[in-house]
Design a protein around this motif. Structure first.
Motif, PDB file in Angstrom:
ATOM      1  N   HIS A  58       0.831  -1.198   0.000  1.00 42.11           N
ATOM      2  CA  HIS A  58       0.000   0.000   0.000  1.00 42.11           C
ATOM      3  C   HIS A  58       0.868   1.251   0.000  1.00 42.11           C
ATOM      4  O   HIS A  58       1.810   1.349   0.753  1.00 42.11           O
ATOM      5  CB  HIS A  58      -0.917  -0.006   1.229  1.00 42.11           C
ATOM      6  N   HIS A  59       0.542   2.177  -0.865  1.00 43.22           N
ATOM      7  CA  HIS A  59       1.212   3.469  -0.877  1.00 43.22           C
ATOM      8  C   HIS A  59       0.174   4.520  -0.546  1.00 43.22           C
ATOM      9  O   HIS A  59      -0.971   4.432  -0.993  1.00 43.22           O
ATOM     10  CB  HIS A  59       1.812   3.763  -2.250  1.00 43.22           C
ATOM     11  N   GLN A  60       0.582   5.525   0.209  1.00 44.86           N
ATOM     12  CA  GLN A  60      -0.362   6.559   0.608  1.00 44.86           C
ATOM     13  C   GLN A  60      -0.804   7.345  -0.614  1.00 44.86           C
ATOM     14  O   GLN A  60      -0.013   7.943  -1.308  1.00 44.86           O
ATOM     15  CB  GLN A  60       0.275   7.500   1.634  1.00 44.86           C
ATOM     16  N   GLU A  61      -2.100   7.310  -0.902  1.00 40.09           N
ATOM     17  CA  GLU A  61      -2.667   8.035  -2.026  1.00 40.09           C
ATOM     18  C   GLU A  61      -3.227   9.376  -1.574  1.00 40.09           C
ATOM     19  O   GLU A  61      -3.249  10.323  -2.327  1.00 40.09           O
ATOM     20  CB  GLU A  61      -3.791   7.204  -2.667  1.00 40.09           C
ATOM     21  N   ILE A  62      -3.703   9.426  -0.336  1.00 37.09           N
ATOM     22  CA  ILE A  62      -4.346  10.615   0.175  1.00 37.09           C
ATOM     23  C   ILE A  62      -3.325  11.425   0.946  1.00 37.09           C
ATOM     24  O   ILE A  62      -2.685  10.927   1.861  1.00 37.09           O
ATOM     25  CB  ILE A  62      -5.526  10.235   1.097  1.00 37.09           C
ATOM     26  N   LYS A  63      -3.170  12.687   0.562  1.00 35.58           N
ATOM     27  CA  LYS A  63      -2.200  13.541   1.238  1.00 35.58           C
ATOM     28  C   LYS A  63      -2.795  14.069   2.538  1.00 35.58           C
ATOM     29  O   LYS A  63      -3.871  14.635   2.551  1.00 35.58           O
ATOM     30  CB  LYS A  63      -1.811  14.701   0.327  1.00 35.58           C
ATOM     31  N   VAL A  64      -2.075  13.861   3.611  1.00 33.29           N
ATOM     32  CA  VAL A  64      -2.458  14.375   4.925  1.00 33.29           C
ATOM     33  C   VAL A  64      -1.387  15.377   5.328  1.00 33.29           C
ATOM     34  O   VAL A  64      -0.195  15.073   5.278  1.00 33.29           O
ATOM     35  CB  VAL A  64      -2.567  13.233   5.957  1.00 33.29           C
ATOM     36  N   ASN A  65      -1.809  16.568   5.725  1.00 30.59           N
ATOM     37  CA  ASN A  65      -0.860  17.611   6.097  1.00 30.59           C
ATOM     38  C   ASN A  65      -0.563  17.656   7.591  1.00 30.59           C
ATOM     39  O   ASN A  65       0.454  18.217   7.996  1.00 30.59           O
ATOM     40  CB  ASN A  65      -1.379  18.981   5.659  1.00 30.59           C
ATOM     41  N   LEU A  66      -1.462  17.084   8.403  1.00 27.48           N
ATOM     42  CA  LEU A  66      -1.265  17.095   9.849  1.00 27.48           C
ATOM     43  C   LEU A  66      -2.140  16.022  10.465  1.00 27.48           C
ATOM     44  O   LEU A  66      -3.224  15.733   9.950  1.00 27.48           O
ATOM     45  CB  LEU A  66      -1.635  18.472  10.425  1.00 27.48           C
TER      46      LEU A  66
END
Length: 145
Positions: A58-66
């Motif tokens: 799994h690779h992170q698809e959704i960008k989380v800023n914090l």
């Protein structure tokens, strides 16, 4: 529709208490942040692509800023989540803020030493949410601009 700079920031909020989860979500949305809420560290890890069963492919698809997380939760704590984030090559630069209803200096210091950006006492207030902006922008300030 006009997009504010804040609405482009995505915050993952983690809290096992439905009341606290809804409150932090409301505060963050009031401040125009995009918010995803989950009720456990394991769901946060899954969302971030760090759940052990999925970690290999799994690779992170959704960008989380914090990430803002409660400290005391069943199973893994917010401190455990902080450590997993800081150990991850792909996620270690995401700022993590921990919140708690218990004012325990040794706990707060341990979290700060491990790399949390800030530690909020519950109930979280709008003024606390305003303190997130410098972390989202990648810099810190001692005065409000």
């Amino acid at each position: 529709m006009v997009m504010t700079a804040e609405s482009q920031f995505h915050i993952l909020a983690v809290d096992d208490s439905v009341i606290d989860r809804k409150w932090i979500e409301k505060l963050l949305k009031t401040s125009s942040f995009q918010v995803t809420v989950v009720d456990s560290v394991s769901k946060a890890l899954e969302f971030l692509g760090l759940h052990e069963a999925e970690q290999k492919n799994h690779h992170q698809e959704i960008k989380v800023n914090l990430i803002i997380t409660d400290y005391s939760m069943p199973g893994m704590t917010g401190y455990d989540l902080l450590r997993k984030i800081k150990e991850s090559k792909s996620l270690k630069d995401i700022p993590v803020v921990i919140m708690s209803s218990e004012n325990i200096p040794s706990r707060i210091n341990r979290c700060l030493e491990e790399g949390t950006e800030d530690f909020f006492m519950k109930p979280v207030q709008l003024s606390d949410v305003n303190r997130l902006r410098p972390h989202l922008l990648g810099w810190r300030t001692l005065v409000d601009v």
